[in-house]
Write an enzyme that holds these catalytic residues in place. Sequence first.
Site, PDB file in Angstrom:
ATOM      1  CE  LYS A   1      -3.843  -2.438   2.062  1.00 21.26           C
ATOM      2  NZ  LYS A   1      -4.460  -2.988   3.246  1.00 21.26           N
TER       3      LYS A   1
ATOM      4  CD  GLN B   1      -3.515  -4.351   6.493  1.00 20.12           C
ATOM      5  OE1 GLN B   1      -3.360  -3.421   5.708  1.00 20.12           O
ATOM      6  NE2 GLN B   1      -4.208  -5.432   6.175  1.00 20.12           N
TER       7      GLN B   1
ATOM      8  CG  ASP C   1     -10.035  -0.628   4.930  1.00 26.19           C
ATOM      9  OD1 ASP C   1     -10.018  -1.031   3.745  1.00 26.19           O
ATOM     10  OD2 ASP C   1      -9.511  -1.243   5.875  1.00 26.19           O
TER      11      ASP C   1
END
Length: 300
Positions: free
Chosen positions: A57, A101, A124
């Site tokens: 990422k 994450q 997200d």
Amino acid sequence: MTETTARIIDGRVHAERLLTRVKTEVARLKTERGLQPGLAVVLVGDDPASQGYVKSKGEQSLAAGMHSVTHRLPADTRQEDLLRLVGELDVDPLIHGILVQLPLPKHLDESAVIAAISPDKDVDGLSVINAGRLVAGLPSLVACTPTGCLILLRETLGDLTGKRAVVVGRSLLVGKPIAQLLLAADCTVTMAHSRTVDLPSVCREADILVAAVGRPRMIRGDWIKPGACVIDVGINRVPFDNPEQAAAGKTKIVGDVHYKEALGVAGWITPAPGGVGPMTVAVLLQNTITAAKRQAGMVA
Ligand code: NDP
């Protein structure tokens, strides 16, 4: 040997196409608006798979010309310290998207951390607000993997109107948002899960079958309607089939669909790896652009 009917949906090719559009848009925003989309990724702990995702990422956001920061915190990070960092990123004007994450180490409260990210920076798409906006058909930031699946389906099948879609798995991260996106695309959607009765028959009804379960090769070839489009979200690490390699502790990634069997029945199928996975990061960058534009008042 089983005859192959399925055409392979190469996620790397689709992701590369999306990344090219992302790069062009980042360059345009910088030149025309003086706006550089910024993404912050936070990793807690040293889970090897998560480390790999976070590295990718960071690298890809930099390659796209974005402002990119990665925070790597130790596994014993306290909840209040993580919340403080998220709070700082949330008010940082250079950061338009925040991704923490998952999964977090067990002692940390994931819901509280996600709730600390303002919905406009929740690239997200995991916050309750964004999940609710998706259901209500309002502009939202939608979870990256589900959006990636929808892009693959549209680019493969075109118009999805009226298709029978079955989504196996109902997690907040994958199954539920995929089902909502398919519904918004005018599919007739069935959501299946661990309590579904006669799952093979339910799957056999699907023109579009999405597997998001986390069980290696669970969906067998004879569960698939001939010609169906199969999207395999699963990423499962299993020992090699070869006993010598397996004995040496070597592992490989397989999906939730029995790929070899499915090849002989499906019309299209995503491989795992190399199907849905590459789309996830590309969509994350696209979401960061959307977030940056919204924060700059450029789009609704
Ligand atoms: P979860 O564990 O959160 O959810 C799994 C779902 O599968 C649950 O809804 C569960 O049902 C259902 N399920 C479990 N066993 C069965 C069964 N025997 N029959 C039918 N349904 C079953 O997983 P995620 O949604 O987070 O992830 C799913 C998979 O996708 C994993 O392999 C994960 O690694 C992968 N993944 C891939 C990504 C990518 O970028 N390609 C990104 C994110 C995830 P119930 O609710 O009843 O328990």
